[in-house]
Design a protein around this motif. Structure first.
Motif, PDB file in Angstrom:
ATOM      1  N   ILE A 179       0.825  -1.212   0.000  1.00  0.00           N
ATOM      2  CA  ILE A 179       0.000   0.000   0.000  1.00  0.00           C
ATOM      3  C   ILE A 179       0.860   1.264   0.000  1.00  0.00           C
ATOM      4  CG2 ILE A 179      -0.229   0.067   2.520  1.00  0.00           C
ATOM      5  CD1 ILE A 179      -2.920   0.955  -0.123  1.00  0.00           C
ATOM      6  N   VAL A 180       2.017   1.231   0.634  1.00  0.00           N
ATOM      7  CA  VAL A 180       2.868   2.421   0.691  1.00  0.00           C
ATOM      8  C   VAL A 180       3.428   2.732  -0.697  1.00  0.00           C
ATOM      9  CG1 VAL A 180       4.949   3.418   1.699  1.00  0.00           C
ATOM     10  CG2 VAL A 180       3.442   2.005   3.108  1.00  0.00           C
ATOM     11  N   LEU A 181       3.920   1.708  -1.381  1.00  0.00           N
ATOM     12  CA  LEU A 181       4.465   1.921  -2.718  1.00  0.00           C
ATOM     13  C   LEU A 181       3.364   2.308  -3.702  1.00  0.00           C
ATOM     14  CD1 LEU A 181       6.936   1.903  -4.535  1.00  0.00           C
ATOM     15  CD2 LEU A 181       6.651  -0.570  -4.832  1.00  0.00           C
ATOM     16  N   ALA A 182       2.187   1.722  -3.547  1.00  0.00           N
ATOM     17  CA  ALA A 182       1.056   2.074  -4.422  1.00  0.00           C
ATOM     18  C   ALA A 182       0.720   3.559  -4.288  1.00  0.00           C
ATOM     19  CB  ALA A 182      -0.158   1.219  -4.081  1.00  0.00           C
ATOM     20  N   HIS A 183       0.726   4.048  -3.071  1.00  0.00           N
ATOM     21  CA  HIS A 183       0.415   5.461  -2.846  1.00  0.00           C
ATOM     22  C   HIS A 183       1.474   6.358  -3.470  1.00  0.00           C
ATOM     23  CE1 HIS A 183      -0.085   9.029   0.068  1.00  0.00           C
ATOM     24  NE2 HIS A 183      -1.012   9.112  -0.863  1.00  0.00           N
ATOM     25  N   SER A 184       2.742   6.020  -3.277  1.00  0.00           N
ATOM     26  CA  SER A 184       3.824   6.812  -3.869  1.00  0.00           C
ATOM     27  C   SER A 184       3.721   6.811  -5.390  1.00  0.00           C
ATOM     28  CB  SER A 184       5.185   6.253  -3.437  1.00  0.00           C
ATOM     29  OG  SER A 184       5.358   6.361  -2.039  1.00  0.00           O
ATOM     30  N   LEU A 185       3.398   5.653  -5.956  1.00  0.00           N
ATOM     31  CA  LEU A 185       3.271   5.551  -7.410  1.00  0.00           C
ATOM     32  C   LEU A 185       2.142   6.436  -7.920  1.00  0.00           C
ATOM     33  CD1 LEU A 185       3.850   4.183 -10.162  1.00  0.00           C
ATOM     34  CD2 LEU A 185       2.237   2.393  -9.472  1.00  0.00           C
ATOM     35  N   LEU A 186       0.979   6.339  -7.324  1.00  0.00           N
ATOM     36  CA  LEU A 186      -0.171   7.099  -7.812  1.00  0.00           C
ATOM     37  C   LEU A 186       0.009   8.597  -7.605  1.00  0.00           C
ATOM     38  CD1 LEU A 186      -3.020   4.709  -6.681  1.00  0.00           C
ATOM     39  CD2 LEU A 186      -2.295   5.181  -9.017  1.00  0.00           C
ATOM     40  N   ASN A 187       0.757   8.985  -6.583  1.00  0.00           N
ATOM     41  CA  ASN A 187       1.051  10.405  -6.402  1.00  0.00           C
ATOM     42  C   ASN A 187       1.866  10.962  -7.562  1.00  0.00           C
ATOM     43  OD1 ASN A 187      -0.285  11.066  -4.069  1.00  0.00           O
ATOM     44  ND2 ASN A 187       1.428  10.619  -2.713  1.00  0.00           N
ATOM     45  N   ALA A 188       2.620  10.097  -8.229  1.00  0.00           N
ATOM     46  CA  ALA A 188       3.474  10.548  -9.330  1.00  0.00           C
ATOM     47  C   ALA A 188       2.813  10.402 -10.696  1.00  0.00           C
ATOM     48  CB  ALA A 188       4.793   9.766  -9.318  1.00  0.00           C
ATOM     49  N   VAL A 189       1.615   9.812 -10.731  1.00  0.00           N
ATOM     50  CA  VAL A 189       0.913   9.601 -12.006  1.00  0.00           C
ATOM     51  C   VAL A 189       0.022  10.806 -12.293  1.00  0.00           C
ATOM     52  CG1 VAL A 189      -0.773   8.173 -13.233  1.00  0.00           C
ATOM     53  CG2 VAL A 189       0.950   7.096 -11.771  1.00  0.00           C
ATOM     54  N   PRO A 190       0.231  11.503 -13.407  1.00  0.00           N
ATOM     55  CA  PRO A 190      -0.645  12.637 -13.748  1.00  0.00           C
ATOM     56  C   PRO A 190      -2.062  12.158 -14.028  1.00  0.00           C
ATOM     57  CG  PRO A 190       1.353  12.594 -15.115  1.00  0.00           C
ATOM     58  CD  PRO A 190       1.292  11.292 -14.408  1.00  0.00           C
ATOM     59  N   ASN A 191      -3.019  13.033 -13.848  1.00  0.00           N
ATOM     60  CA  ASN A 191      -4.412  12.664 -14.096  1.00  0.00           C
ATOM     61  C   ASN A 191      -4.651  12.251 -15.540  1.00  0.00           C
ATOM     62  OD1 ASN A 191      -5.123  13.144 -11.461  1.00  0.00           O
ATOM     63  ND2 ASN A 191      -5.875  15.225 -11.833  1.00  0.00           N
ATOM     64  N   GLU A 192      -3.827  12.764 -16.446  1.00  0.00           N
ATOM     65  CA  GLU A 192      -4.021  12.468 -17.873  1.00  0.00           C
ATOM     66  C   GLU A 192      -3.502  11.084 -18.263  1.00  0.00           C
ATOM     67  OE1 GLU A 192      -2.319  15.039 -16.699  1.00  0.00           O
ATOM     68  OE2 GLU A 192      -3.779  16.673 -16.922  1.00  0.00           O
ATOM     69  N   THR A 193      -2.692  10.467 -17.425  1.00  0.00           N
ATOM     70  CA  THR A 193      -2.006   9.222 -17.795  1.00  0.00           C
ATOM     71  C   THR A 193      -2.951   8.029 -17.737  1.00  0.00           C
ATOM     72  OG1 THR A 193       0.145  10.023 -17.072  1.00  0.00           O
ATOM     73  CG2 THR A 193      -0.147   7.646 -17.114  1.00  0.00           C
ATOM     74  N   ARG A 194      -2.763   7.119 -18.680  1.00  0.00           N
ATOM     75  CA  ARG A 194      -3.500   5.858 -18.712  1.00  0.00           C
ATOM     76  C   ARG A 194      -2.666   4.821 -17.950  1.00  0.00           C
ATOM     77  NH1 ARG A 194      -7.334   5.021 -22.725  1.00  0.00           N
ATOM     78  NH2 ARG A 194      -6.393   6.792 -23.780  1.00  0.00           N
ATOM     79  N   LEU A 195      -3.296   4.093 -17.053  1.00  0.00           N
ATOM     80  CA  LEU A 195      -2.582   3.172 -16.169  1.00  0.00           C
ATOM     81  C   LEU A 195      -3.008   1.739 -16.459  1.00  0.00           C
ATOM     82  CD1 LEU A 195      -0.580   3.216 -13.763  1.00  0.00           C
ATOM     83  CD2 LEU A 195      -2.554   3.390 -12.241  1.00  0.00           C
ATOM     84  N   VAL A 196      -2.020   0.869 -16.709  1.00  0.00           N
ATOM     85  CA  VAL A 196      -2.270  -0.553 -16.977  1.00  0.00           C
ATOM     86  C   VAL A 196      -1.551  -1.362 -15.902  1.00  0.00           C
ATOM     87  CG1 VAL A 196      -2.130  -2.432 -18.641  1.00  0.00           C
ATOM     88  CG2 VAL A 196      -2.357  -0.057 -19.444  1.00  0.00           C
TER      89      VAL A 196
END
Length: 718
Positions: A426-443
């Motif tokens: 959960i900690v790494l997931a949060h750090s990752l999503l904080n760095a993902v722009p709203n425009e980015t597509r996530l797979v």
């Protein structure tokens, strides 16, 4: 009385480092056996030991030490050995020789009082001279800390950690509030509590209640929990501390006031409320919020002319997709966040290759990443496109101890593909999503049937349960159906006993039934020592990883490592503390993320040697040489055998899975499934059929306390 002399040999050191037996060559020319809390003593070191003579019925006359101090050597040879012992980081055998050749027995005086003169020695400039002087002063302070702590049962490497954390304030901090030590990695509440009791801290002191309650909460995270129910925490902390509930309630209130924990109101009863470590509460709520924000931002559809696109994929790239794979592609091109899951042989890798090809043609900026270096390397090989670890993707900064990529400095990508998502906590997931722009597509790609992450949370399962759009690939393709590893993995998932051949030479899977633990252990040694390298062509132990469900017992990883080290590396020179049992030539695993060295939990390596100039231990990890200082060696463990959980996300040419009734409490379906699917060319189970059946029949998974799924659901668009 006191004895003076030079430590000729360290005969024994207890597992916790609080008891040693050494042979001391006394100044008078005789020798003595010295026993006691000689924490941090080194061979070739001159010491003064205080204590008394005792007579042991078995061992005869011994000197029982109560304390000791190190003395400066009085000869050039003694000084050289002293400096080369690893006492000062940056000084190994060669540099010790140069220093003593120039300054003789006055070397330490020069380092302390006139360090500028160190530049008179070849290989030492002004910067290094200052560094050596600083290191020596730190070592003096460390020894003072150790002298203070040794009567309180503190291990040597703990004293080093304490000094690194608190510096010259260490003794003051420990004296004022020893429970502050629980903030240091590797020093838990039991150690701090033992020190506190020796210092006279009352058992019912508020600071003890606060520290023990927080410890109980963090202990739960080691089992994967993100929170504990309020009632459970009260019960566990009360049992640990032997304190009434009122004291625990006061401690929880204090921790909440200090923002060390978060209490999330849930259920009808206060006992059902959820108590989180504050950082994990922020991670779970932040993960749900960021996912909702990314999905709500909307996506530009990319799924135009798909029929023609699929034809082009087959013609130009040789990628023919099955109907379910095509559906997955369509969803990725339509959605902002898509999960792709499936077992071995179901085409996840082919699907990712197809996505990379399609998105590249659509001029999309793509980034590929995975939690570990091994997984990232496999992703690179599968797609032909560079992939990186998540930690490198997020640009960890040792200076700030944080990721440089975050909400204020997001990633510059249109599409981000993450493989092996089951490993993400959960900690790494949060750090990752904080760095993902709203425009980015996530797979997000992973196998939902594998074990959950080593760290807290159950992110992949929670995302699927929370309603994030997902596609499960189920068709096993023809070429993969020929693999008994793949076939048996799917049989296990269906709750069927795997086929257990023991002689089929054309198979990639074998089972060797052994009933007794002793026979099982002997068979593992025979397999790695002779039968696999001679009959199956894999190099051991490099190509073959031994896996076991647990650490303890005759068939636990601890004993398996000791036995296999004796088989493969019986005479390697010892590095670091003898307690760790590491030798030059050993296969080792990193067991803690070290962002400064860029090595992460689960990375495998091999000890190459010791830099005689600096004293650093050299370890090859992923084809690069990593330099470990002595204080970092406790992050390495022998890795001839490792736990199945630690192997998650890795693939090996071959695996030998040890499965026996001794492991009964750990035997679960997803554990066996994960172990089996780590082998790429060969999987071999050694143990009892009863243990295999127990694992297959036990489909219950250890539930983790997480609330991510229920936080996601109400945030998603209907």
């Amino acid at each position: 009385m006191t004895l003076e002399g030079t430590v000729r040999r360290i005969v024994f050191t207890s597992d916790d480092g609080t008891f040693c037996v050494v042979r001391l060559d006394r100044t008078q020319g005789t020798s003595a056996t010295v026993i006691g809390p000689l924490i941090g003593v080194r061979e070739k070191e001159k010491v003064r030991v205080s204590g008394r003579w005792v007579t042991d019925k078995r061992w005869g006359q011994q000197f029982r030490a109560e304390s000791f101090i190190g003395l400066r050597p009085e000869t050039k040879l003694g000084m050289q050995r002293y400096l080369a012992s690893g006492l000062i980081p940056g000084v190994g055998k060669v540099m010790a020789q140069r220093l003593v050749a120039r300054f003789g027995v006055e070397t330490i005086d020069i380092i302390e009082r006139d360090p500028a003169r160190l530049t008179e020695v070849e290989g030492i400039g002004k910067v290094r001279a200052r560094s050596l002087a600083k290191s020596w002063n730190q070592q003096r302070q460390i020894r003072q800390v150790m002298l203070f702590l040794q009567t309180h049962g503190v291990e040597t490497h703990h004293a080093l950690r304490i000094f690194r954390h608190f510096g010259d304030q260490s003794i003051q901090v420990v004296s004022d509030d020893p429970y502050q030590l629980t903030d240091i990695h590797g020093i838990g509440f039991p150690t701090a509590d033992a020190i506190a009791q020796r210092l006279g801290v009352a058992l019912d002191s508020p600071q003890r209640a606060v520290a023990g309650t927080l410890h109980s909460l963090w202990e739960a995270t080691l089992q994967g929990h993100v929170y504990l129910p309020f009632g459970t925490l009260c019960a566990q902390a009360g049992q640990l501390l032997d304190l009434p509930e009122a004291a625990i309630l006061d401690a929880i209130a204090t921790l909440e006031r200090r923002e060390r924990i978060a209490v999330d109101v849930h259920g009808d009863l206060p006992s059902d409320h959820r108590v989180y470590p504050r950082s994990l509460y922020d991670a779970e709520t932040g993960t749900a919020r960021r996912l909702a924000e990314i999905i709500a931002h909307g996506a530009v559809t990319l799924n135009r002319a798909l029929d023609k696109t699929f034809e082009d994929l087959e013609v130009r790239h040789g990628l023919r997709l099955a109907p379910r794979q095509r559906e997955a592609v369509e969803r990725v091109l339509r959605n902002k966040v898509t999960i792709i899951t499936g077992g071995p042989g179901t085409g996840k890798t082919t699907l990712v290759r197809a996505l990379v090809a399609l998105l590249t043609e659509r001029k999309q900026r793509i980034a590929l990443a995975a939690p570990t270096g091994r997984a990232a390397k496999r992703l690179t090989e599968a797609t032909g496109m560079p992939a990186t670890t998540l930690h490198r993707l997020l640009a960890y900064s040792p200076q700030t101890n944080a990721f440089e990529r975050d909400v204020d400095n997001p990633l510059e990508v249109d599409v981000l593909v993450i493989d092996e998502v089951s490993m993400v906590d959960i900690v790494l997931a949060h750090s990752l999503l904080n760095a993902v722009p709203n425009e980015t597509r996530l797979v997000l790609v992973g196998d939902a049937d594998q074990l959950p992450s080593v760290g807290p949370g159950s992110v992949l399962a929670d995302l699927i349960a929370g309603g994030i759009d997902s596609v499960r690939l189920t068709e096993v393709f023809r070429q993969e159906r020929e693999s008994l590893i793949v076939a048996n993995a799917h049989r296990i998932l269906r709750g069927e006993l795997p086929r257990l051949p023991d002689r089929d030479r054309d198979s990639d899977f074998y089972f060797l039934g052994r009933e007794s633990p002793e026979d099982t252990l002997e068979t593992v040694k025979q397999l790695l020592g002779e039968r696999i390298p001679q009959g199956l062509g894999l190099k051991t132990p490099d190509d073959v990883q031994v896996l076991a469900p647990m650490r303890k017992g005759l068939l636990g990883t601890h004993n398996l490592n000791a036995e296999l080290q004796s088989l493969f590396n019986p005479h390697g020179a010892v590095v670091g503390s003898p307690l760790q049992g590491l030798r030059i030539g050993d296969k080792v695993m990193q067991v803690k993320n070290n962002y400064q060295l860029e090595v992460f939990n689960g990375d495998l390596g091999r000890i190459l040697g010791v830099d005689e100039d600096s004293g650093e231990v050299l370890v090859e990890v992923d084809a690069r040489t990593v330099r470990y200082e002595s204080g970092d060696l406790d992050q390495l463990e022998l890795a001839y055998a490792c736990s199945i959980h630690k192997s998650q996300g890795s693939e090996y040419p071959g695996v030998v899975v040890v499965l026996h009734g001794q492991h009964y409490v750990m035997l679960q379906r997803n554990l066996l499934y994960t172990a089996l699917t780590r082998g790429k060319q060969l999987a071999l189970i050694v143990g009892s059929r009863r243990a295999v059946r127990r694992a297959v029949d036990n489909a219950t998974t250890r539930e983790r306390n997480t609330a991510l799924a229920e936080r996601i659901r109400p945030m998603l668009p209907i």
